[in-house]
Design a protein around this motif. Structure first.
Motif, PDB file in Angstrom:
ATOM      1  N   PRO A  34       0.785  -1.244   0.000  1.00 39.24           N
ATOM      2  CA  PRO A  34       0.000   0.000   0.000  1.00 39.24           C
ATOM      3  C   PRO A  34       0.814   1.290   0.000  1.00 39.24           C
ATOM      4  N   GLN A  38       0.153   4.477  -2.368  1.00 44.84           N
ATOM      5  CA  GLN A  38      -0.325   5.692  -1.728  1.00 44.84           C
ATOM      6  C   GLN A  38       0.673   6.844  -1.854  1.00 44.84           C
ATOM      7  N   PHE A 102      -7.130  -2.496  -0.089  1.00 45.37           N
ATOM      8  CA  PHE A 102      -6.197  -1.370  -0.218  1.00 45.37           C
ATOM      9  C   PHE A 102      -6.677  -0.160   0.576  1.00 45.37           C
ATOM     10  N   ARG A 106      -4.245   1.090   3.408  1.00 37.96           N
ATOM     11  CA  ARG A 106      -3.448   2.026   2.613  1.00 37.96           C
ATOM     12  C   ARG A 106      -2.313   2.696   3.391  1.00 37.96           C
ATOM     13  N   ASN A 107      -2.426   2.783   4.702  1.00 39.13           N
ATOM     14  CA  ASN A 107      -1.376   3.407   5.509  1.00 39.13           C
ATOM     15  C   ASN A 107      -0.592   2.400   6.339  1.00 39.13           C
TER      16      ASN A 107
END
Length: 202
Positions: A34, A38, A102, A106-107
């Motif tokens: 991710p 991102q 995702f 994502r982080n």
């Protein structure tokens, strides 16, 4: 004689996965990580993760399933559109099936995902719409099971395992892939629903 695009997808996936087994840097570049999507905007990872696998067992399970049922789905999609229609269906399923994961992860720099399972699930469940009472033999268990019964068990098991967690398998992608395969097929050809229901009761 027209070459099966499903067979080309299987062959390409085996080739890329095999190369990645022996090239850690290639594997790390293709899998879904991710932060790379991102922060580095490597959006191609939302697709390329579906062409690499954890090991030979993971790869063979997915590719045997895709090879077994993808040819039938390819024939239907090719009749509706063209062989390109099947390719777009499969590739878009890989992307769509991973998007919920995702978004959640994502982080998370510790999260990684790989494998074609989301796309394969989409193909398998589209096949079940066409032939719900066909007999499936899912590798590696040599036990024949009606396709519609398998679908119910598969969804139930995936929901349970997704809630339970802890096995390093992205069951969410399996579920979203299956849902996408059904919903896109019905959206493109609503008459398939009538065929499916008639097949169930006929």
């Amino acid at each position: 004689m027209q070459l099966s695009v499903n067979l080309i997808i299987v062959g390409l996936t085996v080739l890329v996965s095999w190369r990645a087994f022996n090239d850690r840097s290639l594997l790390e570049r293709l899998l879904l990580w991710p932060p790379a999507v991102q922060r580095r905007h490597q959006y191609d990872r939302l697709l390329t993760y579906g062409f690499v696998h954890a090991d030979w067992t993971h790869l063979l399970f997915n590719m045997i399933t895709l090879w077994s049922f993808g040819s039938a789905v390819e024939r239907v999609y090719s009749a509706w559109f063209s062989p390109l229609g099947y390719v777009l269906f499969y590739l878009s399923a890989i992307v769509v099936s991973i998007l919920p994961t995702f978004i959640v992860q994502r982080n998370n720099p510790a999260y990684r995902s790989l494998g074609a399972s989301g796309g394969v699930s989409a193909v398998l469940f589209a096949f079940i719409l066409f032939a719900p009472w066909s007999t499936l033999i899912i590798f590696p268990l040599p036990i024949p099971i009606p396709a519609i019964l398998f679908a119910v068990l598969y969804v139930g098991y995936s929901l349970w395992m997704d809630r339970r967690g802890g096995d390093n398998v992205n069951h969410s992608a399996h579920l979203w892939g299956a849902a996408y395969g059904v919903l896109l097929t019905l959206a493109l050809q609503p008459r398939v629903l009538g065929h499916f229901l008639q097949s169930l009761t006929g």
